[in-house]
Design a protein around this motif. Structure first.
Motif, mmCIF file in Angstrom:
data_model
loop_
_atom_site.group_PDB
_atom_site.id
_atom_site.type_symbol
_atom_site.label_atom_id
_atom_site.label_comp_id
_atom_site.label_asym_id
_atom_site.label_seq_id
_atom_site.Cartn_x
_atom_site.Cartn_y
_atom_site.Cartn_z
ATOM 1 N N PHE A 89 13.627 -93.520 -28.969
ATOM 2 C CA PHE A 89 14.209 -92.648 -27.910
ATOM 3 C C PHE A 89 13.114 -93.068 -26.419
ATOM 4 O O PHE A 89 12.072 -92.531 -26.849
ATOM 5 C CB PHE A 89 15.086 -91.621 -28.037
ATOM 6 N N TRP A 91 12.233 -91.396 -23.453
ATOM 7 C CA TRP A 91 13.015 -90.023 -22.517
ATOM 8 C C TRP A 91 12.210 -89.785 -20.991
ATOM 9 O O TRP A 91 11.478 -90.394 -20.819
ATOM 10 C CB TRP A 91 12.674 -88.296 -22.509
ATOM 11 N N THR A 96 20.235 -89.081 -17.885
ATOM 12 C CA THR A 96 19.794 -91.196 -19.144
ATOM 13 C C THR A 96 18.581 -90.577 -19.230
ATOM 14 O O THR A 96 17.992 -90.407 -18.975
ATOM 15 C CB THR A 96 19.835 -91.858 -17.716
ATOM 16 N N HIS A 97 18.903 -91.327 -20.283
ATOM 17 C CA HIS A 97 17.603 -92.022 -21.453
ATOM 18 C C HIS A 97 17.824 -93.479 -21.839
ATOM 19 O O HIS A 97 18.883 -93.834 -21.579
ATOM 20 C CB HIS A 97 17.464 -91.096 -22.822
ATOM 21 N N ASP A 131 19.484 -82.596 -18.081
ATOM 22 C CA ASP A 131 18.555 -82.437 -19.382
ATOM 23 C C ASP A 131 19.445 -82.760 -20.962
ATOM 24 O O ASP A 131 19.466 -81.652 -21.597
ATOM 25 C CB ASP A 131 18.055 -80.592 -19.628
ATOM 26 N N ALA A 133 18.149 -84.191 -23.170
ATOM 27 C CA ALA A 133 16.659 -84.280 -24.761
ATOM 28 C C ALA A 133 16.578 -82.940 -24.413
ATOM 29 O O ALA A 133 16.681 -82.874 -26.207
ATOM 30 C CB ALA A 133 15.154 -84.307 -24.162
ATOM 31 N N ARG A 137 17.395 -82.379 -28.740
ATOM 32 C CA ARG A 137 16.078 -80.952 -29.164
ATOM 33 C C ARG A 137 16.200 -79.690 -30.314
ATOM 34 O O ARG A 137 16.084 -79.464 -30.699
ATOM 35 C CB ARG A 137 15.003 -80.708 -28.389
ATOM 36 N N LEU A 148 11.648 -86.959 -29.420
ATOM 37 C CA LEU A 148 11.374 -85.649 -28.461
ATOM 38 C C LEU A 148 10.434 -83.642 -29.436
ATOM 39 O O LEU A 148 10.862 -82.746 -29.909
ATOM 40 C CB LEU A 148 12.550 -84.788 -29.087
#
Length: 149
Positions: A89, A91, A96-97, A131, A133, A137, A148
Motif C-alpha cells: 500500500f 499512502w 485515495t491510495h 483519510d 489510512a 490504522r 501504516l
C-alpha cells in the motif's frame, strides 16, 4: 496458496499461487483476468493478515473500492507454474491510495505488475471517506502490513 515471505515494513506481503489448468487461455498461458484475480486475492489476504476482516469493515459501514487498475505484462505464466504476488500500500494525502502488486516466478522472473488506485467507501453515505489510512490504522491489529506503521 501460502505466504512465502516474512511480512515486515520493508518486505511487502506476498502470497504464492499455483497456476491451474482452467486459468489458461487458448494460447496456453494464464489469461489476463486471472492476473487481476491474483492481485485482488493478495490484497484481500493482506487485509485479513492485518486484522481487517470483511465483517468488521461492513459492520463499521466501510468498504474498500478500486477506482482504476493497470496491468503490465512482462513474461507469460503457463500451466504448472507458480507465481508470488506481493501487495504493498502506498499512502498519500486525500481520499485515495495506491496498491502495488508485483508478480514473480519463484526464480525471480518478473511476470507482471498490477497497480490500482483505491479508496474506502462509506457504505451509508456512498461517498469516499477522508483519510482512509487513519480509518484502517484504527481498525488493523497489524497496520504495518498495510504500510501504516
Amino acid at each position: 496458496m501460502h505466504p512465502v515471505t516474512e511480512r515486515t515494513a520493508l518486505t511487502p506481503f506476498t502470497i504464492r499461487f499455483a497456476v491451474r489448468s482452467y486459468e489458461l487461455d487458448t494460447n496456453h498461458h494464464v489469461a489476463s483476468t486471472v492476473y487481476l484475480q491474483y492481485a485482488e486475492h493478495s490484497r484481500f489476504a493482506c487485509g485479513q493478515a492485518a486484522g481487517l476482516s470483511p465483517d468488521r469493515l461492513l459492520a463499521d459501514g466501510l468498504g474498500p473500492v478500486n477506482l482504476e487498475t493497470t496491468l503490465r505484462h512482462h513474461a507469460e505464466l503457463r500451466g504448472d507454474d507458480e507465481v508470488d504476488v506481493s501487495c504493498a500500500f502506498v499512502w498519500g494525502p486525500g481520499k485515495t491510495h495506491r496498491v502495488e502488486h508485483v508478480l514473480r516466478k519463484p526464480d525471480g522472473t518478473l511476470v507482471a505488475e498490477v497497480s490500482s488506485v483505491s479508496g474506502l467507501l462509506g457504505l451509508r453515505t456512498r461517498r469516499m471517506v477522508s483519510d482512509p489510512a487513519q480509518r484502517l490504522r484504527e481498525r488493523a491489529s497489524k497496520p504495518e502490513l498495510l504500510g501504516l506503521a
